[in-house]
Design a protein around this motif. Structure first.
Motif, PDB file in Angstrom:
ATOM      1  N   THR A   1       0.753  -1.116  -0.139  1.00  0.00           N
ATOM      2  CA  THR A   1       0.139  -0.111   0.100  1.00  0.00           C
ATOM      3  C   THR A   1       0.924   1.136   0.017  1.00  0.00           C
ATOM      4  O   THR A   1       2.141   1.179   0.486  1.00  0.00           O
ATOM      5  N   TRP A   2       0.434   2.342  -0.663  1.00  0.00           N
ATOM      6  CA  TRP A   2       1.414   3.514  -0.888  1.00  0.00           C
ATOM      7  C   TRP A   2       0.431   4.698  -0.528  1.00  0.00           C
ATOM      8  O   TRP A   2      -0.448   5.050  -0.795  1.00  0.00           O
ATOM      9  N   GLY A   3       1.383   5.657  -0.005  1.00  0.00           N
ATOM     10  CA  GLY A   3       0.789   6.893   0.361  1.00  0.00           C
ATOM     11  C   GLY A   3       1.898   7.853   0.986  1.00  0.00           C
ATOM     12  O   GLY A   3       2.843   7.234   1.468  1.00  0.00           O
ATOM     13  N   TRP A   4       1.446   9.126   1.382  1.00  0.00           N
ATOM     14  CA  TRP A   4       2.221  10.255   1.888  1.00  0.00           C
ATOM     15  C   TRP A   4       1.969  10.682   3.167  1.00  0.00           C
ATOM     16  O   TRP A   4       0.917  11.022   3.388  1.00  0.00           O
ATOM     17  N   GLU A   5       2.854  10.848   3.933  1.00  0.00           N
ATOM     18  CA  GLU A   5       2.430  11.363   5.262  1.00  0.00           C
ATOM     19  C   GLU A   5       2.274  12.682   5.283  1.00  0.00           C
ATOM     20  O   GLU A   5       2.850  13.553   4.653  1.00  0.00           O
TER      21      GLU A   5
ATOM     22  N   LEU B   1      -4.796   5.824  -7.705  1.00  0.00           N
ATOM     23  CA  LEU B   1      -4.150   7.008  -7.735  1.00  0.00           C
ATOM     24  C   LEU B   1      -4.933   8.041  -7.818  1.00  0.00           C
ATOM     25  O   LEU B   1      -5.782   8.086  -8.793  1.00  0.00           O
ATOM     26  N   PRO B   2      -4.753   9.087  -7.120  1.00  0.00           N
ATOM     27  CA  PRO B   2      -5.888  10.413  -7.292  1.00  0.00           C
ATOM     28  C   PRO B   2      -5.604  11.032  -8.744  1.00  0.00           C
ATOM     29  O   PRO B   2      -4.191  10.983  -9.151  1.00  0.00           O
ATOM     30  N   ILE B   3      -6.361  11.248  -9.722  1.00  0.00           N
ATOM     31  CA  ILE B   3      -6.191  11.706 -10.841  1.00  0.00           C
ATOM     32  C   ILE B   3      -5.031  13.042 -11.046  1.00  0.00           C
ATOM     33  O   ILE B   3      -4.303  13.022 -11.638  1.00  0.00           O
ATOM     34  N   GLU B   4      -5.152  13.874  -9.758  1.00  0.00           N
ATOM     35  CA  GLU B   4      -4.255  14.953  -9.841  1.00  0.00           C
ATOM     36  C   GLU B   4      -2.865  14.532  -9.449  1.00  0.00           C
ATOM     37  O   GLU B   4      -2.124  15.299  -9.596  1.00  0.00           O
ATOM     38  N   LYS B   5      -2.725  13.375  -8.996  1.00  0.00           N
ATOM     39  CA  LYS B   5      -1.351  12.898  -8.668  1.00  0.00           C
ATOM     40  C   LYS B   5      -0.570  11.704  -9.604  1.00  0.00           C
ATOM     41  O   LYS B   5       0.421  11.513  -9.682  1.00  0.00           O
ATOM     42  N   MET B   6      -1.360  11.767 -11.011  1.00  0.00           N
ATOM     43  CA  MET B   6      -1.043  10.714 -11.955  1.00  0.00           C
ATOM     44  C   MET B   6       0.242  11.091 -12.660  1.00  0.00           C
ATOM     45  O   MET B   6       1.079  10.617 -12.728  1.00  0.00           O
TER      46      MET B   6
ATOM     47  N   ILE C   1      -4.983  14.032   0.020  1.00  0.00           N
ATOM     48  CA  ILE C   1      -5.338  13.737  -1.355  1.00  0.00           C
ATOM     49  C   ILE C   1      -4.644  12.340  -1.284  1.00  0.00           C
ATOM     50  O   ILE C   1      -5.383  11.469  -2.142  1.00  0.00           O
ATOM     51  N   MET C   2      -3.470  11.936  -0.636  1.00  0.00           N
ATOM     52  CA  MET C   2      -3.058  10.473  -1.044  1.00  0.00           C
ATOM     53  C   MET C   2      -2.427  10.211   0.267  1.00  0.00           C
ATOM     54  O   MET C   2      -1.242  10.022   0.127  1.00  0.00           O
TER      55      MET C   2
END
Length: 149
Positions: free
Chosen positions: A75-79, A111-116, A83-84
């Motif tokens: 799983t992946w995301g940012w502290e 992935l959020p579209i804004e982060k593609m 939005i992610m």
């Protein structure tokens, strides 16, 4: 996984065995040579990881699947990124033996579209670094890993 969102897929051929390449996803001393400046890994199902890119951007998540020499799913995301957030997306690395090396396929789901775009550029950067490193080149520290202080 939400299959309504686009999937970011990247492929790169790496001249090393799947066994060699696999180690770069489960050994923190090897992972930190291609991504980030500090890496903490618990390479087991449900185990957590933390990849500190530059003191500001910190990727967090956990291992969902580990098939030796074939596949790693995180799983992946940012502290601190609404939005992610950590665990909000899934990254799958698939290692396929091919000719004299390994075809590495990355699939980034949810992935959020804004982060593609930023993730597309990011994975291009890091997969190229991984390719060169796994093929035995001395690539030096990640230029993106400079502390933003």
């Amino acid at each position: 996984m939400n299959h309504n969102t686009p999937i970011l897929t990247k492929r790169i051929f790496i001249e090393c065995s799947p066994k060699t390449l696999f180690s770069f996803f489960v050994d923190p001393d090897k992972m930190v040579r291609w991504i980030g400046q500090h890496v903490l890994l618990e390479p087991k199902i449900g185990g957590k990881y933390r990849i500190d890119i530059n003191g500001e951007n910190i990727a967090l998540g956990e291992y969902k699947e580990i098939t030796p020499y074939e596949k790693v799913v995180l799983t992946w995301g940012w502290e601190g990124l609404e939005i992610m957030p950590p665990g909000s997306s899934t990254v799958e690395f698939v290692l396929t033996p091919h000719d004299s090396g390994t075809l590495l396929t990355l699939n980034h789901f949810d992935l959020p579209i804004e982060k593609m775009t930023s993730n597309d550029q990011g994975w291009t950067h890091y997969m190229t670094r991984l390719q060169r490193l796994a093929e035995g080149q001395n690539i030096g520290p990640d230029p993106w890993a400079t502390d933003k202080k």
